[in-house]
Design a protein around this motif. Structure first.
Motif, mmCIF file in Angstrom:
data_model
loop_
_atom_site.group_PDB
_atom_site.id
_atom_site.type_symbol
_atom_site.label_atom_id
_atom_site.label_comp_id
_atom_site.label_asym_id
_atom_site.label_seq_id
_atom_site.Cartn_x
_atom_site.Cartn_y
_atom_site.Cartn_z
ATOM 1 N N GLU A 141 0.819 -1.220 0.000
ATOM 2 C CA GLU A 141 0.000 0.000 0.000
ATOM 3 C C GLU A 141 0.849 1.264 0.000
ATOM 4 O O GLU A 141 0.452 2.277 -0.575
ATOM 5 N N ARG A 142 2.029 1.227 0.635
ATOM 6 C CA ARG A 142 2.917 2.401 0.685
ATOM 7 C C ARG A 142 3.674 2.609 -0.616
ATOM 8 O O ARG A 142 4.241 3.674 -0.843
ATOM 9 N N SER A 143 3.716 1.584 -1.464
ATOM 10 C CA SER A 143 4.553 1.623 -2.664
ATOM 11 C C SER A 143 3.761 2.031 -3.893
ATOM 12 O O SER A 143 2.578 1.741 -4.012
ATOM 13 N N LYS A 144 4.458 2.674 -4.820
ATOM 14 C CA LYS A 144 3.821 3.112 -6.061
ATOM 15 C C LYS A 144 4.374 2.395 -7.286
ATOM 16 O O LYS A 144 3.776 2.435 -8.346
ATOM 17 N N SER A 145 5.531 1.752 -7.130
ATOM 18 C CA SER A 145 6.120 1.072 -8.285
ATOM 19 C C SER A 145 6.758 -0.244 -7.863
ATOM 20 O O SER A 145 7.076 -0.453 -6.694
ATOM 21 N N VAL A 146 6.903 -1.114 -8.846
ATOM 22 C CA VAL A 146 7.581 -2.389 -8.650
ATOM 23 C C VAL A 146 8.887 -2.363 -9.436
ATOM 24 O O VAL A 146 8.976 -1.716 -10.480
ATOM 25 N N LEU A 147 9.884 -3.063 -8.933
ATOM 26 C CA LEU A 147 11.113 -3.297 -9.677
ATOM 27 C C LEU A 147 10.932 -4.610 -10.411
ATOM 28 O O LEU A 147 10.377 -5.564 -9.856
ATOM 29 N N LEU A 148 11.390 -4.650 -11.657
ATOM 30 C CA LEU A 148 11.194 -5.819 -12.507
ATOM 31 C C LEU A 148 12.541 -6.386 -12.955
ATOM 32 O O LEU A 148 13.436 -5.628 -13.347
ATOM 33 N N PRO B 180 5.168 1.730 -12.469
ATOM 34 C CA PRO B 180 4.096 2.004 -11.518
ATOM 35 C C PRO B 180 3.065 0.873 -11.586
ATOM 36 O O PRO B 180 2.887 0.257 -12.644
ATOM 37 N N PHE B 181 2.377 0.611 -10.484
ATOM 38 C CA PHE B 181 1.446 -0.522 -10.448
ATOM 39 C C PHE B 181 0.205 -0.191 -9.643
ATOM 40 O O PHE B 181 0.165 0.779 -8.889
ATOM 41 N N VAL B 182 -0.790 -1.057 -9.798
ATOM 42 C CA VAL B 182 -1.909 -1.159 -8.868
ATOM 43 C C VAL B 182 -2.060 -2.634 -8.520
ATOM 44 O O VAL B 182 -1.770 -3.509 -9.337
ATOM 45 N N HIS B 183 -2.495 -2.884 -7.303
ATOM 46 C CA HIS B 183 -2.676 -4.251 -6.798
ATOM 47 C C HIS B 183 -4.169 -4.508 -6.682
ATOM 48 O O HIS B 183 -4.855 -3.847 -5.902
ATOM 49 N N ILE B 184 -4.672 -5.442 -7.501
ATOM 50 C CA ILE B 184 -6.098 -5.761 -7.530
ATOM 51 C C ILE B 184 -6.269 -7.276 -7.542
ATOM 52 O O ILE B 184 -5.705 -7.959 -8.408
ATOM 53 N N ASP B 185 -7.049 -7.798 -6.618
ATOM 54 C CA ASP B 185 -7.369 -9.234 -6.590
ATOM 55 C C ASP B 185 -6.136 -10.117 -6.754
ATOM 56 O O ASP B 185 -6.078 -10.979 -7.630
ATOM 57 N N THR C 197 -11.680 -5.748 -17.978
ATOM 58 C CA THR C 197 -10.538 -5.710 -17.059
ATOM 59 C C THR C 197 -9.645 -4.517 -17.377
ATOM 60 O O THR C 197 -9.214 -3.796 -16.475
ATOM 61 N N TRP C 198 -9.353 -4.300 -18.667
ATOM 62 C CA TRP C 198 -8.533 -3.158 -19.081
ATOM 63 C C TRP C 198 -9.118 -1.869 -18.507
ATOM 64 O O TRP C 198 -8.415 -1.087 -17.863
ATOM 65 N N ASN C 199 -10.402 -1.635 -18.750
ATOM 66 C CA ASN C 199 -11.026 -0.386 -18.323
ATOM 67 C C ASN C 199 -11.011 -0.227 -16.804
ATOM 68 O O ASN C 199 -10.745 0.868 -16.295
ATOM 69 N N ALA C 200 -11.273 -1.296 -16.084
ATOM 70 C CA ALA C 200 -11.278 -1.228 -14.620
ATOM 71 C C ALA C 200 -9.875 -0.944 -14.079
ATOM 72 O O ALA C 200 -9.698 -0.093 -13.199
ATOM 73 N N VAL C 201 -8.895 -1.650 -14.613
ATOM 74 C CA VAL C 201 -7.531 -1.486 -14.114
ATOM 75 C C VAL C 201 -6.977 -0.118 -14.495
ATOM 76 O O VAL C 201 -6.341 0.549 -13.666
ATOM 77 N N VAL C 202 -7.202 0.326 -15.710
ATOM 78 C CA VAL C 202 -6.725 1.654 -16.114
ATOM 79 C C VAL C 202 -7.367 2.725 -15.225
ATOM 80 O O VAL C 202 -6.704 3.691 -14.833
ATOM 81 N N GLY C 203 -8.628 2.536 -14.870
ATOM 82 C CA GLY C 203 -9.278 3.461 -13.934
ATOM 83 C C GLY C 203 -8.577 3.493 -12.580
ATOM 84 O O GLY C 203 -8.370 4.565 -11.993
ATOM 85 N N LYS C 204 -8.196 2.327 -12.067
ATOM 86 C CA LYS C 204 -7.480 2.249 -10.784
ATOM 87 C C LYS C 204 -6.081 2.850 -10.910
ATOM 88 O O LYS C 204 -5.594 3.515 -9.987
ATOM 89 N N ILE D 152 -0.226 -5.334 -18.459
ATOM 90 C CA ILE D 152 0.274 -6.657 -18.059
ATOM 91 C C ILE D 152 -0.156 -6.933 -16.620
ATOM 92 O O ILE D 152 -0.035 -6.068 -15.750
ATOM 93 N N GLY D 153 -0.624 -8.148 -16.382
ATOM 94 C CA GLY D 153 -0.893 -8.617 -15.029
ATOM 95 C C GLY D 153 0.281 -9.442 -14.548
ATOM 96 O O GLY D 153 0.750 -10.336 -15.273
ATOM 97 N N LEU D 154 0.774 -9.153 -13.363
ATOM 98 C CA LEU D 154 1.845 -9.932 -12.731
ATOM 99 C C LEU D 154 1.207 -10.732 -11.603
ATOM 100 O O LEU D 154 0.610 -10.151 -10.690
#
Length: 175
Positions: free
Chosen positions: A25-32, A47-52, A110-117, A138-140
């Motif tokens: 929750e404190r983070s805004k990006s992931v290292l890949l 940058p990422f969002v975490h969903i389900d 899914t695209w529309n929901a995730v882009v909104g988040k 991309i989903g990780l």
């Protein structure tokens, strides 16, 4: 120096699962960390969002890592405490996991929901880049990994990012 036993560590592990969620929750990006078809490694961030239980990133094919991710090659993801916030640079809090990847179809539900988040989390720039044809979503999906919360405090995590067990029953050894 007296270290915690493995059994004590296992008992103490469960309260750490919420700490993993707090780090996310404190983070805004992931290292890949990805590899290309020839096995050449590439490191980057997004940058990422975490969903389900999945981490979603919007990435451009102009970046080396995007083709590696789109092709479903081996991927490692890290979320790490900010350097400026850590008390000890050698023991930064971090979550690292192997991940499988999925390509999210443009303009799908899914695209529309995730882009909104992503927009909510990272601002209007998401609208600009989401409209660019070289950007894909991309989903990780975590497979397994580890969570480190300081010296001698390393744990295996499962695909749900839940603590499984202490990672090292021997702990750090002095000379």
């Amino acid at each position: 120096m007296n270290h915690t036993t493995t059994e004590e560590a296992k008992k103490a592990a469960k309260p750490l699962t919420p700490k993993i969620n707090e780090l996310i929750e404190r983070s805004k990006s992931v290292l890949l960390a990805t590899v290309n078809a020839e096995g050449t490694p590439n490191s980057s961030y997004a940058p990422f969002v975490h969903i389900d239980k999945a981490f979603y990133i919007l990435v451009s094919f102009m970046a080396k890592h995007t083709q590696n991710l789109a092709d479903g090659r081996k991927t490692s993801v890290m979320i790490i405490e900010d350097e400026s916030a850590t008390k000890q640079i050698y023991a930064r809090e971090r979550l690292t996991f192997e991940a499988t990847t999925t390509n999210v179809e443009r303009d799908s539900e899914t695209w529309n929901a995730v882009v909104g988040k992503l927009r909510e989390a990272h601002g209007k720039v998401v609208d600009v880049i989401a409209d660019m044809k070289d950007f894909i979503l991309i989903g990780l999906h975590p497979v397994k990994g580890s969570y480190v919360n300081g010296f001698g405090s390393a744990y295996f995590v499962n695909e749900n990012l839940e603590i499984l067990e202490h990672r090292n029953d021997q702990n750090h050894q002095s000379k």
